[in-house]
Scaffold this motif. Structure first.
Motif, short mmCIF file in Angstrom:
data_model
loop_
_atom_site.label_atom_id
_atom_site.label_comp_id
_atom_site.label_asym_id
_atom_site.label_seq_id
_atom_site.Cartn_x
_atom_site.Cartn_y
_atom_site.Cartn_z
N ARG A 51 -20.82 60.74 48.92
CA ARG A 51 -21.36 59.56 48.24
C ARG A 51 -22.87 59.72 48.11
NH1 ARG A 51 -19.07 53.74 49.58
NH2 ARG A 51 -19.39 53.63 47.34
N GLY A 52 -23.40 59.05 47.09
CA GLY A 52 -24.85 58.95 46.99
C GLY A 52 -25.36 57.93 47.98
N GLU A 53 -26.55 58.14 48.48
CA GLU A 53 -27.11 57.22 49.48
C GLU A 53 -28.64 57.22 49.41
OE1 GLU A 53 -27.37 58.28 53.75
OE2 GLU A 53 -26.17 56.49 54.08
N VAL A 54 -29.21 56.03 49.44
CA VAL A 54 -30.65 55.85 49.61
C VAL A 54 -30.85 54.89 50.77
CG1 VAL A 54 -32.83 55.13 48.58
CG2 VAL A 54 -31.06 56.14 47.14
N ARG B 274 -27.69 62.24 49.27
CA ARG B 274 -26.25 62.11 49.33
C ARG B 274 -25.81 62.21 50.78
NH1 ARG B 274 -23.17 67.76 47.91
NH2 ARG B 274 -24.41 69.11 49.25
N GLU B 275 -24.63 61.75 51.05
CA GLU B 275 -24.05 61.90 52.36
C GLU B 275 -22.65 62.47 52.20
OE1 GLU B 275 -23.48 58.24 54.41
OE2 GLU B 275 -22.12 57.44 52.91
N ILE B 276 -22.24 63.28 53.16
CA ILE B 276 -20.91 63.88 53.15
C ILE B 276 -20.30 63.61 54.52
CG2 ILE B 276 -19.60 66.02 52.97
CD1 ILE B 276 -21.79 67.11 51.19
N GLU B 277 -19.19 62.89 54.54
CA GLU B 277 -18.68 62.37 55.80
C GLU B 277 -17.16 62.24 55.77
OE1 GLU B 277 -20.72 58.97 58.11
OE2 GLU B 277 -19.03 58.04 57.07
N VAL B 278 -16.55 62.48 56.92
CA VAL B 278 -15.12 62.31 57.11
C VAL B 278 -14.91 61.34 58.26
CG1 VAL B 278 -12.93 63.46 57.66
CG2 VAL B 278 -14.67 64.65 56.29
N LYS B 279 -13.92 60.46 58.12
CA LYS B 279 -13.67 59.44 59.12
C LYS B 279 -12.24 59.57 59.67
CE LYS B 279 -14.60 55.25 57.79
NZ LYS B 279 -15.83 54.84 58.51
N LEU B 280 -12.11 59.46 61.00
CA LEU B 280 -10.82 59.37 61.66
C LEU B 280 -10.74 58.06 62.42
CD1 LEU B 280 -10.45 62.98 63.17
CD2 LEU B 280 -9.51 62.14 61.01
N VAL B 281 -9.53 57.52 62.55
CA VAL B 281 -9.33 56.25 63.25
C VAL B 281 -8.23 56.40 64.29
CG1 VAL B 281 -10.13 54.88 61.29
CG2 VAL B 281 -7.71 55.43 61.50
N GLY B 282 -8.24 55.50 65.26
CA GLY B 282 -7.22 55.51 66.30
C GLY B 282 -7.44 54.36 67.26
N ASP B 283 -6.51 54.16 68.18
CA ASP B 283 -6.66 53.09 69.16
C ASP B 283 -7.61 53.53 70.26
OD1 ASP B 283 -5.19 54.78 70.81
OD2 ASP B 283 -3.30 53.74 70.41
#
Length: 529
Positions: A104-107, A25-34
């Motif tokens: 999410r699950g991930e392989v 599994r993977e555990i991740e947070v995403k931020l966006v910006g210019d």
């Protein structure tokens, strides 16, 4: 690194899908910006102990799916990524039982070349892909070209991998730039990742990323904008404890709010504004349910913040609803009457101003903080610290026990407020409308614990009553909007009269169904008994 999918409650084509039986599994947070904000983020990371690789790694990824996008409909992603001379095959899926939207699950496996060979993913994952795709071939749908700089960072008791991604997503002749920062949990607790994301968002003006690279690629390939997202049925186990309800319901409501960010920021969909406010109303209703039995100052703080955000979005939604009422109501009935122009122009101007406020709210770090801190609250079960022994005991109650007690209380409140229904004052009608709304949200929250057929009949009956009161409320809102527009733009007597007359007619027609709808409500089966 993960591509955290934007939560999509209620998506008709992406219901719960069984996850492959693999442990990754993977555990991740995403931020966006210019670009300017991303540069500030790089500097902030360096000042706070991160040692970014001096050179960026080039990542070239191709995303595969069937022609009818079967994997996308199942909320799955299949990707081949080239890193230097290596090829990696990655399969990701949304686990319906995940406790948060960042997991999410991930392989991921090595490939001998650029073509996907799903058999290398293992039997469970390969069988699931074959089940979803059938005999349809896997075709390249779009690509991404990313320059990535990576560093490990300690936050709290956790190790977090930070990746600065800059590049583009490409679909045929179309492309979009990518500027984002990802935080992936290597070891420790997700709460530490959320805390770190809040700190850097506040410091650098970054916003929570509500779309993955794959979602952006699919939209770019289809040249269709994002859609508004409605609330969908949650998955709740009948043997779950009450405490599980708190996390599941709060998470679901705030994710409906976040899932509609792209629909507004990219396409300014009126329905996205509406669904964001619905998500916030559901959140507030849920918090009030739990606050009553599990008093917690954090609950009160988030309920107030949700109220503030929804109120700030209110003028935009009011103008959307008013314009739609005029265009589909009196103007459609009298299309040759030119007197609506001034009224609609004034409403459109106010809507534009309101949309500007909505955009500012969504791009504000304070809103990202609100979402991430609410998720941290549910992950850490922070309400426990405010409870006595009896309160802690209630948390372990079977979920249907708490649900039945709550629904019964709300049902009695609605019936009590509806006594002498036809003679209620406007204030009493408003209180009754709120009681119906709270009861309906609670019924929708807890419906998965009971018979779906009887729960649907119950909510349909409530909807009928809400429509009656909604027509009455539309009349009150229309009077206020028309008065405000006339104050700003001068008299609009004919248009105002036509619109208000139309609303009054609708309210009067709805009133003819009031007694029948109330009778149906009193007789409808209480599905929780």
């Amino acid at each position: 690194m993960s591509e955290t999918a934007a939560p999509n409650p209620g998506s008709p084509e992406a219901g719960p899908v069984a996850a492959p039986s693999v442990s990754e599994r993977e555990i991740e947070v995403k931020l966006v910006g210019d670009s300017a904000r991303m540069e500030r983020a790089v500097q902030w990371l360096a000042e706070n102990g991160a040692q970014l690789w001096p050179r960026a790694t080039n990542l070239y990824s191709t995303y595969f799916d069937t022609e009818n996008e079967a994997l996308r409909a199942a909320d799955m992603v299949l990707r081949v990524r080239k890193v230097r001379s290596r090829h990696l095959l990655t399969f990701k899926w949304r686990n319906p039982d995940a406790s948060n939207p960042f997991e999410r699950g991930e392989v991921e496996v090595r490939l001998p070349g650029p073509e996907p060979d799903i058999s290398l993913l293992g039997e469970a994952a390969a069988d699931r892909i074959r089940e979803i795709c059938g005999d349809s071939p896997l075709l390249p749908r779009f690509t991404t070209e990313i320059k990535r700089r990576v560093a490990d960072l300690r936050a709290g008791l956790s190790t977090i991998e930070v990746a600065i991604d800059r590049g583009k997503v490409i679909a045929g002749e179309h492309q979009e730039n990518i500027e984002e920062i990802e935080f992936e949990l290597v070891e420790g607790e997700l709460g530490d990742v959320l805390d770190l994301a809040v700190r850097i968002s506040d410091a650098c003006g970054l916003t929570l990323g509500a779309q993955t690279k794959s979602e952006r690629g699919y939209l770019l390939a289809s040249q269709k904008g994002p859609k508004a997202v409605r609330a969908g049925a949650m998955s709740l186990a009948e043997d779950a404890a009450t405490e599980h309800l708190i996390g599941a319901i709060l998470g679901d409501t705030v994710e409906q709010f976040v899932a509609n960010w792209p629909g507004f920021l990219q396409a300014e969909l009126p329905e996205a504004v509406h669904q964001m406010r619905v998500g916030l109303r559901r959140l507030r209703a849920a918090i009030k349910l739990f606050q009553r039995e599990f008093p917690c100052s954090e609950f009160a703080r988030f309920e107030q913040r949700a109220r503030d955000i929804a109120s700030a979005m209110g003028p935009a939604r009011d103008m959307d609803a008013f314009i739609d009422l005029v265009e589909t109501g009196p103007q459609a009935a009298l299309p040759n009457d030119a007197h609506y122009a001034g009224l609609l122009e004034g409403a459109a101007k106010r809507r534009t101003e309101g949309y500007g406020h909505v955009r500012d709210i969504l791009l504000a770090p304070a809103t990202t903080r609100f979402v991430l801190e609410l998720h941290a609250l549910t992950l850490r079960r922070s309400w426990r610290g405010a409870l006595d022994v009896a309160g802690l005991g209630k948390l372990s109650e079977p979920a249907p026990v708490f649900a039945a007690r709550t629904l019964e209380r709300l049902h009695k409140r609605a019936r009590k407020r509806g006594k002498d229904l036809e003679h209620l004052t406007p204030e009493d009608r408003h209180r009754l409308r709120i009681a119906f709304k709270d009861l309906r949200y609670a019924a929708e929250f807890f419906a998965p614990l009971y018979s779906q057929k009887s729960a649907r009949q119950f909510t349909r009956t409530l909807s009928s009553l809400q429509d009656v009161f909604g027509a009455y409320n539309d009349t009150i809102s229309a009077h206020a909007i028309v008065a405000a527009l006339e104050t700003a733009n001068g008299p609009m007597d004919r248009a105002a009269g036509l619109v208000l007359g139309w609303c009054a007619r609708g309210a009067a027609e709805a009133e003819t169904h009031l007694a029948e709808s109330w009778k149906s409500f009193r007789k409808v089966e209480k599905f929780w008994e």
